[in-house]
Motif scaffolding. Structure first.
Motif, PDB file in Angstrom:
ATOM      1  N   CYS A 155      41.309  35.695  48.391  1.00  0.00           N
ATOM      2  CA  CYS A 155      41.748  37.046  48.033  1.00  0.00           C
ATOM      3  C   CYS A 155      43.000  37.406  48.839  1.00  0.00           C
ATOM      4  O   CYS A 155      42.994  37.312  50.070  1.00  0.00           O
ATOM      5  N   ALA A 156      44.042  37.822  48.148  1.00  0.00           N
ATOM      6  CA  ALA A 156      45.245  38.286  48.837  1.00  0.00           C
ATOM      7  C   ALA A 156      44.965  39.648  49.469  1.00  0.00           C
ATOM      8  O   ALA A 156      44.131  40.418  48.967  1.00  0.00           O
ATOM      9  N   PRO A 157      45.614  39.974  50.580  1.00  0.00           N
ATOM     10  CA  PRO A 157      45.352  41.258  51.247  1.00  0.00           C
ATOM     11  C   PRO A 157      45.861  42.444  50.435  1.00  0.00           C
ATOM     12  O   PRO A 157      46.682  42.292  49.526  1.00  0.00           O
ATOM     13  N   PHE A 158      45.328  43.619  50.774  1.00  0.00           N
ATOM     14  CA  PHE A 158      45.769  44.891  50.199  1.00  0.00           C
ATOM     15  C   PHE A 158      45.597  44.939  48.676  1.00  0.00           C
ATOM     16  O   PHE A 158      46.448  45.437  47.948  1.00  0.00           O
ATOM     17  N   GLY A 159      44.471  44.413  48.191  1.00  0.00           N
ATOM     18  CA  GLY A 159      44.170  44.492  46.767  1.00  0.00           C
ATOM     19  C   GLY A 159      45.035  43.606  45.901  1.00  0.00           C
ATOM     20  O   GLY A 159      45.251  43.895  44.729  1.00  0.00           O
ATOM     21  N   GLY A 160      45.535  42.515  46.451  1.00  0.00           N
ATOM     22  CA  GLY A 160      46.388  41.585  45.704  1.00  0.00           C
ATOM     23  C   GLY A 160      45.575  40.651  44.821  1.00  0.00           C
ATOM     24  O   GLY A 160      44.375  40.860  44.597  1.00  0.00           O
ATOM     25  N   PRO A 161      46.212  39.584  44.306  1.00  0.00           N
ATOM     26  CA  PRO A 161      45.534  38.671  43.376  1.00  0.00           C
ATOM     27  C   PRO A 161      44.398  37.904  44.028  1.00  0.00           C
ATOM     28  O   PRO A 161      44.343  37.754  45.257  1.00  0.00           O
ATOM     29  N   ILE A 162      43.497  37.397  43.198  1.00  0.00           N
ATOM     30  CA  ILE A 162      42.334  36.627  43.637  1.00  0.00           C
ATOM     31  C   ILE A 162      42.381  35.272  42.946  1.00  0.00           C
ATOM     32  O   ILE A 162      42.423  35.199  41.718  1.00  0.00           O
ATOM     33  N   ALA A 163      42.381  34.199  43.724  1.00  0.00           N
ATOM     34  CA  ALA A 163      42.384  32.840  43.176  1.00  0.00           C
ATOM     35  C   ALA A 163      40.966  32.287  43.212  1.00  0.00           C
ATOM     36  O   ALA A 163      40.246  32.438  44.210  1.00  0.00           O
ATOM     37  N   VAL A 164      40.565  31.631  42.122  1.00  0.00           N
ATOM     38  CA  VAL A 164      39.210  31.082  41.999  1.00  0.00           C
ATOM     39  C   VAL A 164      39.298  29.672  41.433  1.00  0.00           C
ATOM     40  O   VAL A 164      39.998  29.438  40.442  1.00  0.00           O
ATOM     41  N   ILE A 165      38.587  28.737  42.051  1.00  0.00           N
ATOM     42  CA  ILE A 165      38.514  27.371  41.539  1.00  0.00           C
ATOM     43  C   ILE A 165      37.137  26.816  41.862  1.00  0.00           C
ATOM     44  O   ILE A 165      36.558  27.139  42.905  1.00  0.00           O
ATOM     45  N   ARG A 166      36.590  26.003  40.965  1.00  0.00           N
ATOM     46  CA  ARG A 166      35.267  25.437  41.199  1.00  0.00           C
ATOM     47  C   ARG A 166      35.287  24.565  42.454  1.00  0.00           C
ATOM     48  O   ARG A 166      36.188  23.763  42.658  1.00  0.00           O
TER      49      ARG A 166
END
Length: 260
Positions: A39-50
């Motif tokens: 999760c990027a700080p301050f409500g930024g993007p969220i990266a998800v990978i299995r």
């Protein structure tokens, strides 16, 4: 009854009360137990990978992994097939510039933008020695990272804006540490990153040139976390107690000394 319900939402933390109201529900359908998440700080993007370190049931999904990037509300921004060489994905985090950094087993660092596109000249190597030993764990901060290898050596990229790697002093370990965290360069007197390593019942403080043993008797520590201003350390011990070290955490010109 309404008053009791509202009061129950508030939690005491030190000498202040806080509550976490739900603003909105996440729009995704993601099982976080089966994935790596950054999760990027301050409500930024969220990266998800299995997570390829876990044995998971694929159900009806493809065996090919995808790097998905969501916004903070869980709406999909981009989806990219993960086909990066270098072995298992060991660590993943966002920099202060919202660049996604992915570290794989052979010490290669892949960097992506928010659209999941590999940056031009996006690959960085931690060096031949790191390549030969394999990375087992990474710790990130704003624009840098430290990793430890199977050979118990520490390698660092102090700044991804100028991604040159360096090797830190040899901590002379016989096994992987119980936990590891970092004091960011901007909060050290030397201006270089300092790595705190939990070993047995003490802590090692490692920088580019030296290793210092401190805090004998404070451990074994299972987890450590340094505050964002670099002034306090929280530690979770083997006997399941959580300690915040404030007045007992003293910074001198060279390192952080944890007093017993």
């Amino acid at each position: 009854m309404a008053a009791v319900s509202v009061a129950a939402e508030w939690q005491l933390l030190y000498n202040r009360y806080y509550r976490k109201p739900e603003i909105y529900s996440m729009q995704w359908n993601v099982d976080l137990t089966r994935n790596r998440v950054a999760c990027a700080p301050f409500g930024g993007p969220i990266a998800v990978i299995r997570d390829d370190a876990k044995i998971v049931q694929l159900f009806a999904e493809s065996a090919l992994r995808k790097l998905n990037i969501y916004n903070s509300a869980g709406l999909l921004l981009s989806s990219t097939r993960w086909d990066r060489p270098g072995g298992r994905l060991v660590g993943m985090a966002w920099t202060d510039d919202q660049i996604l950094v992915c570290v794989v087993q052979d010490g290669t660092v892949h960097r992506f933008n928010i659209r999941g596109e590999l940056l031009q000249q996006g690959n960085v190597s931690l060096g031949k020695e790191c390549f030969e030993q394999n990375v087992v764990e990474c710790v990130f901060w704003g624009n840098g990272m430290v990793c430890i290898t199977e050979g118990f050596q520490l390698f660092c990229i102090p700044d991804f804006k100028n991604p040159n790697s360096c090797k830190l002093a040899d901590p002379i370990l016989e096994e992987l540490p119980l936990c590891i965290t970092v004091i960011e360069p901007q909060y050290t007197m030397s201006g270089n990153v300092e790595v705190l390593i939990g070993v047995n019942d003490y802590v090692l403080v490692v920088d580019e040139e030296s290793v210092q043993q401190v805090g004998v008797g404070v451990g074994p520590l299972q987890k450590m976390a340094v505050t964002q201003n670099g002034k306090m350390l929280a530690s979770f011990t083997h006997d399941v107690s959580l300690t915040s070290r404030t007045d007992s955490l003293v910074w001198n010109a060279q390192c952080a000394t944890i007093l017993g």
